[in-house]
Scaffold this active site. Structure first.
Site, mmCIF file in Angstrom:
data_model
loop_
_atom_site.group_PDB
_atom_site.id
_atom_site.type_symbol
_atom_site.label_atom_id
_atom_site.label_comp_id
_atom_site.label_asym_id
_atom_site.label_seq_id
_atom_site.Cartn_x
_atom_site.Cartn_y
_atom_site.Cartn_z
ATOM 1 N N GLU A 1 0.827 -1.131 0.045
ATOM 2 C CA GLU A 1 0.053 -0.234 -0.074
ATOM 3 C C GLU A 1 0.794 1.242 -0.041
ATOM 4 O O GLU A 1 1.778 1.173 0.700
ATOM 5 C CB GLU A 1 -0.819 0.007 1.162
ATOM 6 C CG GLU A 1 -1.607 1.067 1.708
ATOM 7 C CD GLU A 1 -2.281 1.029 2.860
ATOM 8 O OE1 GLU A 1 -3.021 2.055 2.988
ATOM 9 O OE2 GLU A 1 -2.464 -0.163 3.365
ATOM 10 N N GLU B 1 -3.090 10.867 3.127
ATOM 11 C CA GLU B 1 -4.125 10.865 4.277
ATOM 12 C C GLU B 1 -4.379 12.048 5.040
ATOM 13 O O GLU B 1 -3.256 12.509 5.490
ATOM 14 C CB GLU B 1 -3.700 9.676 5.073
ATOM 15 C CG GLU B 1 -3.634 8.287 4.660
ATOM 16 C CD GLU B 1 -3.588 7.250 5.514
ATOM 17 O OE1 GLU B 1 -4.752 6.595 6.030
ATOM 18 O OE2 GLU B 1 -2.647 6.697 5.795
#
Length: 536
Positions: free
Chosen positions: A233, A238
């Site tokens: 990932e 974020e």
């Protein structure tokens, strides 16, 4: 990244159905929202692609293949239909989605808007979507030696929310070619995996995850099964209006794998087993606030989250090519016509403003974090997954595991905020409780737009304008702007560039390079390796 649990409250007929999944229902026709994005070339021209997005299967109604009876209601399986994993996959079907009315997902040209709470016939919380190359396959991005750029508006994301844009090593077809039990495939958003090896997925590798299922103790819609779905990932983004981070999470395998029980590791396993899996659940993260640069990102700060801005991420290799070894992940921003260098670490023992192997090692040492990043391959391992190709994920979620404190507050909460690495943002340690966030900020949303992908230096100088107009043709092109204002966190310089000068942070040299070899005013062409020099 920390736990990726995008939860939703009861969908009328079913909730949180499969993530690598079974049969196809016929009650609602699946129509993917369109979303344009661009691929760019080294000369700055960009071609518009007519793409589309699909919502993850976890958000869909899953019902009996022979009726409208739910296979899963609340946080429990119907054991009369789902007697075991294999039988459940054969007996249950995913159905089509109504994107705006049910999920609060809308698109316009290059812009995707994700609403946090959508109140239709039932209440929906958050969403997770994937960019598709066609109606049945996800778009695969090979990031090595390239840069990825997008515009984002986080002004309506308070503490406790996470507008996340990232890449995972999912199968392009959602698993249909490898797992005969999966008839739905990418068209219905199947095949999800990440570095937490999530065990809340209802279906994995063409089978259900009902065996050993334990309903959640703090969420009426979710639970944990015997299996998890693991893959590398790359968290490009974020963020909320208070804090942001980008994080690399390598795994031992470059492809998706299934794990069993607490040996999966990550957020969904017992605390003592967090690092027992085949992936790095923590990753090597870059959060400017966590690195002491507390005035860089936020409302009214250098990157002002009151307004939209452009995020540029560059994936540098040792030889400057798309087949080289990943050695660095760089970040810069564009806002109001200004190119902004990433906020640098203020700790003398952790130098720089990008992710490198040396940075990761020194950050782990300073913060006292266990270095499982290197255990699972480090940057080189992350690059191997990128070389294979990764799927783009666009999402909005709240956090039932840790209240998003790992992103925007002091975490762990029982540690002193003065300890290096504990403070990650200005949010209270009492913030982020999902029930509170959902009640107090139901109108929160995030928008992603103007996605661009191409060689380093090719995307961002033409990507800072606002708007989401649709292109009339998939073959239309736009030309890279030739002037911009330049800015670092300590110095601002202005001036027009020309076609003979590379933009700030653009490529300015290297073997085979035919573009400009000088930089705009205030920047110096800096040697990185034999294949790549950059304006810094």
């Amino acid at each position: 990244m920390s736990s990726f649990q995008i939860y939703r409250a009861a969908l009328l007929l079913s909730i949180l159905a499969t993530a690598n999944a079974q049969q196809v229902g016929t009650y609602t026709t699946e129509t993917h929202p369109s979303l344009t994005w661009q691929t760019c070339t080294s000369d700055g021209s960009c071609t518009t692609n007519d793409g589309e997005v699909v919502i993850d299967a976890n958000w869909r109604w899953v019902h009996s293949t022979s009726s409208a009876t739910n296979c899963y209601t609340g946080n429990e399986w119907d054991t009369s239909i789902c007697t075991d994993d294999v039988t459940c996959a054969a007996n249950c079907a995913l159905d089509g989605a109504t994107y705006e009315a049910t999920y609060g997902v809308t698109t316009s040209g290059s812009e995707l808007r994700l609403n946090f709470v959508t109140q239709g016939s039932s209440k929906n919380i958050g969403s997770r979507l994937y960019l598709m190359s066609d109606d049945s396959n996800y778009e695969l991005f090979k990031l090595l030696g390239q840069e990825f750029t997008f515009d984002v508006d986080v002004s309506n994301l308070p503490c406790g929310l996470n507008g996340a844009l990232y890449f995972v090593a999912m199968d392009a077809d959602g698993g249909t070619s490898e797992y005969s039990g999966n008839k739905a495939g990418a068209k219905y958003g199947t095949g999800y995996c990440d570095s937490q090896c999530p065990r809340d997925l209802k279906f994995i590798n063409g089978e259900a995850n009902c065996d050993g299922w334990e309903p959640s103790s703090n969420n009426v819609n979710t639970g944990v099964g015997d299996h998890g779905s693991c893959c590398a990932e790359m968290d490009v983004w974020e963020a909320n209006s208070i804090s942001n981070a980008f994080t690399a999470h390598p795994c031992d395998s470059v492809s998706q794998t299934m794990c069993d029980g607490d040996s999966c590791g990550g957020t969904y396993s017992a605390s003592g087993d967090r690092y027992s899996g085949t992936c790095d659940p923590d990753g090597c993260d870059y959060n400017p606030y966590r690195l002491g640069n507390t005035d860089f990102y936020g409302p009214g700060l250098t990157v002002d989250t009151n307004s939209p801005f452009t995020v540029v991420t560059q994936f540098i290799t040792d030889d400057g090519t798309s087949s080289g070894t990943l050695t660095e992940i760089k970040r810069l921003y564009v806002q109001n016509g200004e190119v902004i260098a990433n906020g640098a670490s203020t700790y003398s023992s952790v130098n720089g403003s990008s992710i490198t192997s040396a940075f990761c090692e020194s950050e782990k040492t300073l913060f006292g974090d266990e270095n499982v990043f290197d255990k699972h391959g480090g940057l080189e391992g992350m690059g191997e997954a990128m070389a294979k190709g990764m799927v783009l994920v666009l999402s909005l979620w709240d956090d039932y595991a840790a209240d998003m404190l790992w992103l925007d507050s002091d975490y762990p909460v029982n540690s002193s905020a003065s300890t290096p690495g504990v403070a990650r943002g200005t949010c209270s340690t009492d913030s982020g409780v999902p029930a509170t966030v959902e009640a107090e900020s139901p109108n929160a949303y995030v928008t992603y737009s103007n996605i661009k992908f191409g060689p380093i230096g090719s995307t961002y100088s033409s990507g800072s304008s606002s708007g989401s107009g649709s292109s009339s043709s998939s073959s239309s092109t736009t030309t890279k702007a030739t002037s911009t204002t330049l800015k670092t966190t300590s110095t601002t310089s202005s001036g027009s560039s020309s076609t003979s000068a590379a933009q700030a942070y653009g490529q300015c040299g290297g073997q085979g390079w035919t573009g400009p070899t000088t930089c705009v005013s205030g920047y110096t062409c800096t040697y990185e390796n034999a294949y790549y020099s950059q304006c810094l």
